[in-house]
Design a protein around this motif. Sequence first.
Motif, PDB file in Angstrom:
ATOM      1  N   LYS A  68      -3.047  -3.859  -0.545  1.00  0.00           N
ATOM      2  CA  LYS A  68      -3.941  -3.661   0.559  1.00  0.00           C
ATOM      3  C   LYS A  68      -4.324  -2.215   0.785  1.00  0.00           C
ATOM      4  CE  LYS A  68      -2.364  -7.949   2.822  1.00  0.00           C
ATOM      5  NZ  LYS A  68      -0.767  -7.809   2.923  1.00  0.00           N
ATOM      6  N   ASP A  69      -5.766  -1.999   0.956  1.00  0.00           N
ATOM      7  CA  ASP A  69      -6.169  -0.876   1.289  1.00  0.00           C
ATOM      8  C   ASP A  69      -5.656   0.327   0.280  1.00  0.00           C
ATOM      9  OD1 ASP A  69      -7.863   1.017   2.727  1.00  0.00           O
ATOM     10  OD2 ASP A  69      -6.095   1.470   3.912  1.00  0.00           O
ATOM     11  N   LEU A  70      -5.680   0.184  -1.098  1.00  0.00           N
ATOM     12  CA  LEU A  70      -5.350   0.865  -2.016  1.00  0.00           C
ATOM     13  C   LEU A  70      -6.296   1.920  -2.594  1.00  0.00           C
ATOM     14  CD1 LEU A  70      -3.751  -1.837  -4.395  1.00  0.00           C
ATOM     15  CD2 LEU A  70      -2.506  -0.312  -3.086  1.00  0.00           C
ATOM     16  N   HIS A  71      -5.821   3.228  -2.809  1.00  0.00           N
ATOM     17  CA  HIS A  71      -6.598   4.202  -2.931  1.00  0.00           C
ATOM     18  C   HIS A  71      -5.901   4.973  -4.179  1.00  0.00           C
ATOM     19  CE1 HIS A  71      -9.165   3.651   0.527  1.00  0.00           C
ATOM     20  NE2 HIS A  71      -8.091   3.557   1.040  1.00  0.00           N
ATOM     21  N   VAL A  72      -6.841   5.523  -5.060  1.00  0.00           N
ATOM     22  CA  VAL A  72      -6.306   6.550  -6.149  1.00  0.00           C
ATOM     23  C   VAL A  72      -6.578   8.018  -5.579  1.00  0.00           C
ATOM     24  CG1 VAL A  72      -6.809   7.563  -8.362  1.00  0.00           C
ATOM     25  CG2 VAL A  72      -7.086   5.119  -7.934  1.00  0.00           C
ATOM     26  N   ASN A  73      -5.382   8.466  -5.054  1.00  0.00           N
ATOM     27  CA  ASN A  73      -5.480   9.596  -4.485  1.00  0.00           C
ATOM     28  C   ASN A  73      -5.620  11.066  -5.483  1.00  0.00           C
ATOM     29  OD1 ASN A  73      -5.137   8.889  -1.846  1.00  0.00           O
ATOM     30  ND2 ASN A  73      -2.964   9.179  -1.713  1.00  0.00           N
ATOM     31  N   ARG A  74      -4.995  10.628  -6.677  1.00  0.00           N
ATOM     32  CA  ARG A  74      -5.041  11.980  -7.451  1.00  0.00           C
ATOM     33  C   ARG A  74      -5.289  11.411  -8.921  1.00  0.00           C
ATOM     34  NH1 ARG A  74      -1.713  15.265 -10.616  1.00  0.00           N
ATOM     35  NH2 ARG A  74      -0.054  13.929  -9.927  1.00  0.00           N
ATOM     36  N   LEU A  75      -5.884  11.959  -9.765  1.00  0.00           N
ATOM     37  CA  LEU A  75      -6.184  11.443 -11.153  1.00  0.00           C
ATOM     38  C   LEU A  75      -6.265  12.664 -12.066  1.00  0.00           C
ATOM     39  CD1 LEU A  75      -6.387   9.525 -13.480  1.00  0.00           C
ATOM     40  CD2 LEU A  75      -8.914   9.388 -12.890  1.00  0.00           C
ATOM     41  N   SER A  76      -5.166  13.044 -13.233  1.00  0.00           N
ATOM     42  CA  SER A  76      -5.289  13.818 -13.927  1.00  0.00           C
ATOM     43  C   SER A  76      -5.292  13.086 -15.493  1.00  0.00           C
ATOM     44  CB  SER A  76      -4.010  14.757 -13.591  1.00  0.00           C
ATOM     45  OG  SER A  76      -4.098  15.619 -14.616  1.00  0.00           O
ATOM     46  N   VAL A  77      -6.308  13.121 -15.942  1.00  0.00           N
ATOM     47  CA  VAL A  77      -6.323  12.316 -17.302  1.00  0.00           C
ATOM     48  C   VAL A  77      -5.645  13.223 -18.353  1.00  0.00           C
ATOM     49  CG1 VAL A  77      -7.999  11.634 -19.055  1.00  0.00           C
ATOM     50  CG2 VAL A  77      -8.436  11.181 -16.675  1.00  0.00           C
ATOM     51  N   GLU A  78      -5.859  14.645 -18.383  1.00  0.00           N
ATOM     52  CA  GLU A  78      -5.212  15.555 -19.139  1.00  0.00           C
ATOM     53  C   GLU A  78      -3.691  15.302 -19.020  1.00  0.00           C
ATOM     54  OE1 GLU A  78      -7.210  16.984 -16.752  1.00  0.00           O
ATOM     55  OE2 GLU A  78      -9.095  16.819 -17.705  1.00  0.00           O
ATOM     56  N   LYS A  79      -3.000  15.263 -17.968  1.00  0.00           N
ATOM     57  CA  LYS A  79      -1.964  15.123 -17.716  1.00  0.00           C
ATOM     58  C   LYS A  79      -1.054  13.797 -17.989  1.00  0.00           C
ATOM     59  CE  LYS A  79      -1.007  19.475 -15.033  1.00  0.00           C
ATOM     60  NZ  LYS A  79      -0.618  19.840 -13.748  1.00  0.00           N
ATOM     61  N   GLY A  80      -2.050  12.803 -17.585  1.00  0.00           N
ATOM     62  CA  GLY A  80      -1.808  11.353 -17.581  1.00  0.00           C
ATOM     63  C   GLY A  80      -1.012  10.926 -16.209  1.00  0.00           C
ATOM     64  N   GLU A  81      -1.503  11.534 -15.178  1.00  0.00           N
ATOM     65  CA  GLU A  81      -0.889  11.335 -14.183  1.00  0.00           C
ATOM     66  C   GLU A  81      -1.871  10.614 -12.981  1.00  0.00           C
ATOM     67  OE1 GLU A  81       0.740  15.126 -12.737  1.00  0.00           O
ATOM     68  OE2 GLU A  81       2.142  15.139 -14.322  1.00  0.00           O
ATOM     69  N   VAL A  82      -1.420   9.676 -12.178  1.00  0.00           N
ATOM     70  CA  VAL A  82      -2.060   9.106 -10.937  1.00  0.00           C
ATOM     71  C   VAL A  82      -1.146   9.126  -9.855  1.00  0.00           C
ATOM     72  CG1 VAL A  82      -3.195   6.923 -10.212  1.00  0.00           C
ATOM     73  CG2 VAL A  82      -3.648   7.789 -12.764  1.00  0.00           C
ATOM     74  N   ASP A  83      -1.747   9.270  -8.729  1.00  0.00           N
ATOM     75  CA  ASP A  83      -0.930   9.031  -7.604  1.00  0.00           C
ATOM     76  C   ASP A  83      -1.763   8.193  -6.911  1.00  0.00           C
ATOM     77  OD1 ASP A  83       0.846  11.024  -8.116  1.00  0.00           O
ATOM     78  OD2 ASP A  83      -0.064  12.536  -6.751  1.00  0.00           O
ATOM     79  N   LEU A  84      -0.852   7.014  -6.314  1.00  0.00           N
ATOM     80  CA  LEU A  84      -1.838   5.835  -5.621  1.00  0.00           C
ATOM     81  C   LEU A  84      -1.320   5.657  -4.008  1.00  0.00           C
ATOM     82  CD1 LEU A  84      -1.270   3.190  -8.037  1.00  0.00           C
ATOM     83  CD2 LEU A  84      -3.098   4.616  -7.957  1.00  0.00           C
ATOM     84  N   ALA A  85      -2.126   5.394  -3.089  1.00  0.00           N
ATOM     85  CA  ALA A  85      -1.782   4.953  -1.804  1.00  0.00           C
ATOM     86  C   ALA A  85      -2.294   3.601  -1.341  1.00  0.00           C
ATOM     87  CB  ALA A  85      -2.147   6.407  -0.884  1.00  0.00           C
ATOM     88  N   GLY A  86      -1.586   3.106  -0.221  1.00  0.00           N
ATOM     89  CA  GLY A  86      -1.855   2.049   0.350  1.00  0.00           C
ATOM     90  C   GLY A  86      -0.773   0.967   0.452  1.00  0.00           C
ATOM     91  N   HIS A  87      -1.027  -0.389   0.885  1.00  0.00           N
ATOM     92  CA  HIS A  87       0.107  -1.024   0.951  1.00  0.00           C
ATOM     93  C   HIS A  87       0.579  -1.688  -0.299  1.00  0.00           C
ATOM     94  CE1 HIS A  87       3.224  -3.639   2.977  1.00  0.00           C
ATOM     95  NE2 HIS A  87       2.524  -4.491   2.293  1.00  0.00           N
ATOM     96  N   ILE A  88       1.449  -1.475  -1.061  1.00  0.00           N
ATOM     97  CA  ILE A  88       1.847  -2.038  -2.547  1.00  0.00           C
ATOM     98  C   ILE A  88       2.593  -3.561  -2.374  1.00  0.00           C
ATOM     99  CG2 ILE A  88       2.947  -1.874  -4.663  1.00  0.00           C
ATOM    100  CD1 ILE A  88       2.444   1.305  -4.240  1.00  0.00           C
TER     101      ILE A  88
END
Length: 95
Positions: free
Chosen positions: A50-70
Motif C-alpha cells: 500500500k502507498d508504494l513509491h520508488v524513492n530512488r532509481l539508478s539504472v546505471e548502478k542497478g539500484e532501486v529504493d522503495l518506500a510504503g507498506h510492503i
Amino acid sequence: MEERQVQKPHKLVINNRKTSAVTGVLDVLSFDLNEILLETEQGMLMVKGKDLHVNRLSVEKGEVDLAGHIDSIAYSDISQSAAKQGENFFSKLFK
C-alpha cells in the motif's frame, strides 16, 4: 567475438516492511501505489503493498529504493526465449 555480460550482484533488503533497497535491477517495468514490478538479475520481482513509491532509481548502478507498506514480495523466472517468441509477459508471470 561474442560479448559477455557481467551479472551484477542482486540483493534485497527490507526494513520493517516500510522501506526496501534492491540491487541488481535491470529495469522497472511498472509501478503504482499497490504494486511494483522489477526485472532483476535473478528474475522478475513483484512487490505488493500500500502507498508504494520508488524513492530512488539508478539504472546505471542497478539500484532501486522503495518506500510504503510492503505486504508481499515474489520472484518469477521468465525465460528469454519465451520473451523473444512474443509470449505475453503477464501470462507467464501468473502461470
